[in-house]
Scaffold this active site. Structure first.
Site, PDB file in Angstrom:
ATOM      1  CB  SER A 115      -0.379  -0.279   1.157  1.00 17.91           C
ATOM      2  OG  SER A 115      -1.442   1.303   1.361  1.00 17.91           O
ATOM      3  CE1 TYR A 139      -3.755  -1.607   5.268  1.00 19.52           C
ATOM      4  CE2 TYR A 139      -3.387   0.034   4.439  1.00 19.52           C
ATOM      5  CZ  TYR A 139      -3.894  -0.727   3.661  1.00 19.52           C
ATOM      6  OH  TYR A 139      -3.675  -1.282   2.512  1.00 19.52           O
ATOM      7  CE  LYS A 143      -1.924  -4.332   3.324  1.00 20.70           C
ATOM      8  NZ  LYS A 143      -1.915  -5.808   2.261  1.00 20.70           N
TER       9      LYS A 143
END
Ligand code: UDP
Length: 319
Positions: A115, A139, A143
């Site tokens: 991402s 988040y 990643k």
């Protein structure tokens, strides 16, 4: 050639499953249906209902597979701030278990769904893959950590891996059984919220005082079908024990107001909006440099923002 698609019941994963099957691949799906939908999975795929956190499920799912496209994971920035432990567990620990299973099964090829959230607040724009990763939420941090794990797995155990760093994914695939829609609950993404906006429930525009041309945030939107075409090209490029990071976007930015204008044109009606405060953790501008994808994958997106909002509107049954 059989591909394991983890998270194949989700919006992006289920689109990948259809497109892989159309191209002649055999597909196994591993999904725990925590956020995905059983009815999104193509009936031509072998479905294992299970979790990447369960080594036995992973072993079962990897049987007879030649490569893995790894989508499974938690993917909401706001939720990750509230429940960081869940994100570290599912995303990082889940990937660790998957990599262990692949090593035991002798499977050496992986395409990973990374991402743009790994970059955090960019220092320059457009963003290059060589730019530093300074994620501003758990988040993005998970990643970035997985990307590092893949690099180590390549160096030490010969994995051939490509991390595709998505910018903002939109649009939908039309199949013989209907459109594969984005179905999140609650929905936090701009395009579905814009399309569903009504006079009584207008879409919130998070900040109109950003340092951009019209004061709203700028993002790089890419159509999910273009995105999956890049995954299929990435699969074909997995031929040496290296780890490569590749940005996937359209290479141009649209402001929130420009997205609203495109939706208004697609729906042929006014889109009701309400000015709201800035959302925590939002950078002003996120736009990808996609030269690497063009060079290494011979890929270029072909579907523009008008097509993305139109296809999303069809998928959400709004037109
Ligand atoms: N956004 C907005 N209203 C919404 C949802 C999003 O104004 O209801 C803005 C958000 O602040 C960001 C852009 O739209 O600038 C895209 O947000 P989204 O959540 O779709 O994706 P993100 O960029 O966070 O991955």
């Amino acid at each position: 050639m059989r591909i394991l698609v983890t998270g194949g019941a989700g919006y992006i994963g289920s689109t990948a499953v259809r497109m892989l099957i159309e191209k002649g691949f055999d597909v196994t799906v591993l999904d725990d249906l925590s956020t995905g939908h059983r009815d999104a999975i193509s009936s031509s795929a072998t479905f294992i209902e299970g979790s990447i956190l369960n080594p036995d499920d992973v072993t079962t799912a990897l049987k007879e597979c030649d490569a893995v496209i790894h989508f499974a994971g938690k993917s909401l920035v706001g939720e990750s701030v509230l429940k960081p432990d869940l994100y570290w567990s599912v995303n990082v620990e889940g990937t660790r278990i998957l990599l262990d299973g692949m090593r035991k099964a002798g499977i050496t090829r992986m395409v990973f769904s990374s991402s743009a959230a790994t970059y955090g607040e960019p220092l320059t724009t457009p963003i290059l893959e060589t730019d530093p990763t300074l994620p501003t939420n758990p988040y993005g941090a998970t990643k970035a950590r997985i990307d590092e794990m893949l690099a180590v797995e390549s160096d030490h155990y010969g994995l051939s891996a490509i991390s595709l760093r998505y910018f903002n994914v939109a649009g939908a695939l039309s199949t013989s059984q209907g459109w594969l829609a984005e179905r999140h609950s609650p929905e936090t993404h701009l395009i579905p919220n814009v399309l569903r906006s009504t006079q009584e429930n207008p879409v919130s525009v998070f900040g109109t005082d950003w340092p951009t041309s019209d004061g709203t945030c700028i993002r790089d939107y890419v159509h999910v079908v273009d995105l999956i075409e890049a995954h299929i090209k990435a699969l074909g490029a997995l031929n040496s024990p290296t780890h490569t990071i590749i940005n996937l976007g359209s290479g141009r930015g649209y402001s929130v107001f420009e997205v609203i204008d495109a939706a208004s044109a697609a729906l042929a009606r006014e889109v009701h909006r309400r000015k709201s405060p800035r959302r925590d953790g939002d950078p002003a501008v996120l736009v990808a440099d996609i030269s690497r994808a063009k060079t290494l994958l011979s890929w270029a997106p072909t579907r523009d923002i008008a097509q993305m909002v139109l296809d999303s509107a069809h998928a959400l049954e709004l037109i």
